[in-house]
Design a protein around this motif. Structure first.
Motif, PDB file in Angstrom:
ATOM      1  N   ARG A  65       5.536  -2.774  -2.677  1.00 22.34           N
ATOM      2  CA  ARG A  65       4.758  -4.040  -2.598  1.00 22.34           C
ATOM      3  C   ARG A  65       5.579  -5.288  -2.947  1.00 22.34           C
ATOM      4  O   ARG A  65       6.143  -5.184  -4.147  1.00 22.34           O
ATOM      5  CB  ARG A  65       3.556  -3.820  -3.761  1.00 22.34           C
ATOM      6  CG  ARG A  65       2.476  -4.754  -3.738  1.00 22.34           C
ATOM      7  CD  ARG A  65       1.675  -4.928  -2.444  1.00 22.34           C
ATOM      8  NE  ARG A  65       0.579  -4.099  -2.165  1.00 22.34           N
ATOM      9  CZ  ARG A  65       0.214  -3.745  -0.906  1.00 22.34           C
ATOM     10  NH1 ARG A  65       0.451  -4.541   0.229  1.00 22.34           N
ATOM     11  NH2 ARG A  65      -0.750  -2.828  -0.560  1.00 22.34           N
TER      12      ARG A  65
ATOM     13  N   GLU B  71      -5.037   0.459  -5.901  1.00 18.65           N
ATOM     14  CA  GLU B  71      -3.575   0.180  -6.604  1.00 18.65           C
ATOM     15  C   GLU B  71      -4.026  -1.197  -7.213  1.00 18.65           C
ATOM     16  O   GLU B  71      -4.702  -2.141  -7.139  1.00 18.65           O
ATOM     17  CB  GLU B  71      -2.603  -0.156  -5.284  1.00 18.65           C
ATOM     18  CG  GLU B  71      -2.729  -1.200  -4.483  1.00 18.65           C
ATOM     19  CD  GLU B  71      -1.611  -1.326  -3.565  1.00 18.65           C
ATOM     20  OE1 GLU B  71      -0.702  -1.931  -3.981  1.00 18.65           O
ATOM     21  OE2 GLU B  71      -1.826  -0.953  -2.321  1.00 18.65           O
TER      22      GLU B  71
ATOM     23  N   ARG C  65       2.162  -0.628  -9.267  1.00 19.07           N
ATOM     24  CA  ARG C  65       1.187  -0.001  -8.903  1.00 19.07           C
ATOM     25  C   ARG C  65       1.360   1.653  -9.007  1.00 19.07           C
ATOM     26  O   ARG C  65       0.480   2.394  -9.123  1.00 19.07           O
ATOM     27  CB  ARG C  65       0.895  -0.161  -7.524  1.00 19.07           C
ATOM     28  CG  ARG C  65       2.216   0.241  -6.384  1.00 19.07           C
ATOM     29  CD  ARG C  65       1.892  -0.132  -5.090  1.00 19.07           C
ATOM     30  NE  ARG C  65       2.884   0.133  -4.098  1.00 19.07           N
ATOM     31  CZ  ARG C  65       2.680   0.142  -2.722  1.00 19.07           C
ATOM     32  NH1 ARG C  65       1.595  -0.091  -2.308  1.00 19.07           N
ATOM     33  NH2 ARG C  65       3.788   0.294  -2.272  1.00 19.07           N
TER      34      ARG C  65
ATOM     35  N   ALA D 228      -2.124   3.917  -9.175  1.00 14.09           N
ATOM     36  CA  ALA D 228      -2.606   4.243  -7.677  1.00 14.09           C
ATOM     37  C   ALA D 228      -3.149   5.289  -7.489  1.00 14.09           C
ATOM     38  O   ALA D 228      -2.804   6.281  -8.082  1.00 14.09           O
ATOM     39  CB  ALA D 228      -1.329   3.943  -6.676  1.00 14.09           C
TER      40      ALA D 228
END
Ligand code: F0G
Length: 459
Positions: A389, A442, A447, A451
């Motif tokens: 991410r 998340e 995360r 998550a």
């Protein structure tokens, strides 16, 4: 010695029971945990290879040290034992105790980093990078060896690329407060750094007038690799190699949860008086008085004793051989791993083992879940779940999708490792059947810790 069985250089004195579970129990537990291994209850794990940090077994002498712990607020004898033991290996002028490694990082980078600054490292560990970036500074990695030949594994794959470091320092005059070298290089396969490389980094730092700090969490494992692999080092005492590593630096951060052989603790060290004063002032705000940092007197005793034990050759020979034993067995089974095995961990290349799972369906997570469901082994995804991410909200495949099997110190025996090898063999034979995963929940940052996932089932 010609015998091949690894003799753990200790007898077991106090045992912790392991709970045996069935595959059905584990499938239920991991489903309830949203397929996130951090969310499991650790009692539901048979062999816990999530981390080597703080998870090792202490010795009889460390437990005896705990009884000697003196909890005086200031000037405790436990503090002086800690200080003497640290300075015996790392003779820096100022030793500042902290509750763990990231507290030392937080204090140092608060003191020296900030907007417009940049900190180079061979490879930053996540918390180190986060602590640099939290001040507004930039964390940059210059590890050697893009495009390594996988059939010729490097002896010192953790080294700093000194040419790239030099070019960076030339291009950024005045913006670099400190250069870091992480030994061993945890975020890069747990690979070691050579003395020759540390000497070259020292020379570059001297040229630009910059201090060099070690992130020394796994200093003893690194020193053992130097003894084994670096020409001319094979007959030296590990203590002396460690002292030489220290002599090339101006300071260090340390997590005693690794090569301190303790369950908690760390320190920050340096020679610079003025910097030490600023760091001690921050320490008092966040950790405690400078003779205990964030630690109890008994913790200081456990670390003082751990540092004597971690440099013993019998211990290090066993430690590095047992990690290598797991790595060699996986190679023989055709399980792709980062080669050579690191000091504290073996990293399985899940993207290569599970080519039918696209990186954005998390092959590392898929493998980690399968190892848990099949054999109760808990490992750690180091790949697209952890790094995919981006700050702008987009998601990209990480550089690699690895699964780290980190080995706690003095905790598991060769038969535990044989079991891990059998489970890995079973899972790799069924690799083509494993499903990918999607994230259903998340957090905005980091995360991977929280998550929740679900398997992608093809109709
Ligand atoms: N530096 C390195 C290279 C590390 O591996 C770690 C921790 C730290 C700093 C931070 O130390 O945990 O005491 O605050 N590594 C652990 C791991 C957590 O699992 O690799 P800490």
């Amino acid at each position: 010695m010609s015998f091949r069985t690894i003799i753990e250089p200790f007898r077991i004195h106090s045992v912790e029971p392991l709970k045996m579970t069935t595959q059905a129990d584990r499938e239920r537990a991991v489903r309830a945990a949203g397929y996130n291994l951090f969310a499991l209850r650790s009692e539901d794990v048979l062999i816990d290879l999530l981390t080597d940090s703080g998870t090792g077994a202490m010795s009889r002498d460390q437990w005896a040290g705990i009884q000697h712990g003196d909890e005086s607020y200031a000037g405790s004898p436990s503090w002086f034992r800690f200080l003497e033991s640290v300075q015996d290996l790392f003779p820096f002028k100022h030793i500042i105790p902290t509750h763990q490694g990231r507290a030392a990082e937080k204090i140092l980078f608060t003191a020296v980093a900030g907007p417009g600054k940049a900190v180079p490292n061979n490879t930053h560990f996540d918390t180190t990078r986060a602590n640099v970036e939290f001040t507004g500074a930039e964390a940059v990695d210059f590890v050697v060896g893009e495009g390594h030949d996988p059939s010729a594994p490097p002896a010192f794959g953790g080294n700093m690329d000194v040419e790239r470091l030099d070019a960076f320092l030339r291009s950024r005059p005045g913006s670099v407060p400190v250069v870091f070298v992480t030994v061993t290089n945890n975020s890069h396969g747990g690979q070691p750094v050579s003395l020759a490389n540390l000497n070259e980094v020292r020379r570059v730092c001297d040229f630009y007038g910059l201090p060099l700090f070690l992130d020394a969490c796994r200093f003893a494992e690194n020193a053992w690799f130097i003894r084994e692999r670096e020409p001319g080092q094979e007959s030296r005492e590990v203590r002396d190699i460690v002292r030489e590593m220290a002599s090339l630096a101006d300071g260090m951060t340390m997590s005693a949860k690794k090569d301190g052989l303790a369950n908690i603790g760390g320190w920050l060290a340096m020679n610079d008086d003025e910097l030490a004063t600023r760091c001690r002032n921050l320490l008092i705000l966040t950790e405690g008085f400078p003779t205990y940092g964030g630690l109890a007197g008994r913790d200081l005793e456990a670390i003082a004793q751990g540092l004597q034990e971690v440099v013993q050759h019998d211990y290090l020979r066993y430690r590095i051989r047992s990690t290598g034993y797991l790595g060699d067995a996986l190679i023989r089974l055709g399980v792709p791993i980062v080669q050579p095995a690191g000091g504290h961990a073996v990293y399985i290349d899940a993207r290569r083992l599970l080519p039918h799972i696209a990186p954005l369906q998390y092959p590392g997570q898929a493998l980690a879940i399968a190892l848990y469901e099949t054999g109760g082994i808990r490992s750690c995804e180091v790949g697209t779940v952890m790094f995919g991410r981006q700050p702008d909200g987009t998601e990209h495949a990480a550089e690699a999708d690895l699964v780290r099997l980190a080995i706690p110190r003095r905790t598991y025996t060769q038969s535990h490792m044989d079991y891990v090898i059998e489970v890995c063999a079973d899972v790799s034979m069924r690799a083509a059947e494993l499903p990918g995963y999607r994230i259903v929940e998340e957090a905005a940052m980091l995360r991977h810790f929280t998550a929740r996932f679900e398997p992608i089932t093809t109709p």
